[in-house]
Design a protein around this motif. Structure first.
Motif, mmCIF file in Angstrom:
data_model
loop_
_atom_site.group_PDB
_atom_site.id
_atom_site.type_symbol
_atom_site.label_atom_id
_atom_site.label_comp_id
_atom_site.label_asym_id
_atom_site.label_seq_id
_atom_site.Cartn_x
_atom_site.Cartn_y
_atom_site.Cartn_z
ATOM 1 N N SER A 35 12.392 15.728 -21.539
ATOM 2 C CA SER A 35 13.560 16.412 -20.873
ATOM 3 C C SER A 35 14.011 17.573 -21.674
ATOM 4 N N GLY A 36 14.832 18.478 -21.562
ATOM 5 C CA GLY A 36 15.528 19.457 -22.177
ATOM 6 C C GLY A 36 14.480 20.390 -22.666
ATOM 7 N N GLU A 37 14.810 20.738 -24.020
ATOM 8 C CA GLU A 37 13.606 21.755 -24.723
ATOM 9 C C GLU A 37 12.067 21.235 -24.745
ATOM 10 N N ASP A 38 12.127 19.863 -24.727
ATOM 11 C CA ASP A 38 10.823 19.332 -24.589
ATOM 12 C C ASP A 38 10.128 19.631 -23.537
ATOM 13 N N GLU A 40 10.753 22.092 -21.346
ATOM 14 C CA GLU A 40 10.201 23.425 -21.216
ATOM 15 C C GLU A 40 9.205 23.659 -22.302
ATOM 16 N N ALA A 41 9.018 23.289 -23.246
ATOM 17 C CA ALA A 41 7.959 23.579 -24.348
ATOM 18 C C ALA A 41 6.543 23.399 -23.553
ATOM 19 N N PRO A 44 4.708 26.181 -21.029
ATOM 20 C CA PRO A 44 5.025 27.485 -21.552
ATOM 21 C C PRO A 44 4.858 28.361 -20.655
ATOM 22 N N THR A 45 5.128 29.830 -20.642
ATOM 23 C CA THR A 45 5.124 31.045 -19.741
ATOM 24 C C THR A 45 4.013 31.307 -19.531
ATOM 25 N N THR A 53 14.669 27.735 -16.148
ATOM 26 C CA THR A 53 13.890 26.366 -16.401
ATOM 27 C C THR A 53 13.066 26.301 -15.500
ATOM 28 N N SER A 143 0.440 22.249 -17.677
ATOM 29 C CA SER A 143 1.193 21.818 -19.068
ATOM 30 C C SER A 143 -0.038 22.109 -20.314
ATOM 31 N N GLN A 185 13.457 15.590 -15.747
ATOM 32 C CA GLN A 185 12.679 14.984 -16.650
ATOM 33 C C GLN A 185 11.422 14.695 -16.078
#
Length: 239
Positions: A35-38, A40-41, A44-45, A53, A143, A185
């Motif tokens: 969740s959160g930054e994890d 999004e990481a 990756p774009t 997000t 991912s 999440q």
């Protein structure tokens, strides 16, 4: 099949791999949640071109994200899909060395007899990749490789000099992505079947004779049967 008389036999010494013990265990790897930054990481774009997000992107792409399919599968460390049953090298399955060697454990059998076995610890590590797929089957997000690991303890017949040989005979990965107004999440759930064998190279004497090829049959269905001599007969194979 006709009866064959023994002829031209001789005693020979061969080196072979002896199985001392063999068990199978289903393992549920501890749930991995992002969740959160994890979250999004791991998208990756360059794998998922977007602004904002991952949930914003999915909402913008599809009015109903429930129509999206989310799947995950086993990969190597670089994200290349692998077959767990065939490509064992991409998975790490090795014994965890204990400082004082394998600990001996006294086990009471159902018959009441006590036998001495060994505590063997194994480490299993690998990677999975999660894909988000559109209703038409197009992969719109992928991912980075997500590592997973589990450590397992087995009570086995594993005397000094034997080695652990383990491999994955079944692998299943389930995943879900929850996106609400204030919650995002990704959960990854992994179940696998681990086959663990304790082995050593031994030299045994057998009575044998050299083989000759047989004549081919027009059509034959051969169902192989694997048989091993009894090892640790008190506990393996199960009576």
């Amino acid at each position: 099949m006709g009866h064959h008389h023994r002829r031209d036999t001789e005693r020979v010494c061969i080196r072979t791999r002896k199985i001392y013990d063999w068990v199978t265990r289903q393992i549920d790897v501890p749930l991995r949640s992002f969740s959160g930054e994890d979250l999004e990481a791991i998208f990756p774009t360059n794998h998922c071109p977007r602004e904002g997000t991952i949930c914003d992107f999915l909402g913008a792409q599809h009015t109903n994200p429930q129509n999206l399919t989310i799947r995950c599968f086993l990969t190597d460390a670089y994200g290349n899909p692998i077959d767990s049953v065939v490509d064992q090298d991409a998975l790490i399955c090795q014994e965890i060395t204990q400082p004082n060697g394998r600990q001996s454990v006294n086990v009471t059998l159902p018959s009441g007899e006590t036998v001495t076995l060994q505590k063997v610890k194994a480490l299993i590590k690998g990677h999975v990749v999660v894909q988000i797929v559109s209703p038409t089957g197009t992969v719109i997000c992928q991912s980075t490789p997500i590592p997973f690991a589990t450590a397992q303890t087995f009570i086995l017949c594993a005397p000094e000099g034997t080695q652990l040989n383990c491999h994955i005979s079944f692998f299943e990965c389930d995943t879900s992505l929850v996106c609400t107004d204030n919650f995002a999440q990704l959960d990854v759930s992994i179940t696998l079947c681990l086959e663990v064998q304790v082995e050593a190279d031994v030299k045994i004497e057998v009575e044998a004779r050299f083989c000759q090829p047989r004549e081919e049959l027009a059509e034959a269905v051969l169902c192989p049967t694997t048989k091993f001599p009894p090892q640790c007969p008190d506990v393996f194979p199960a009576m």
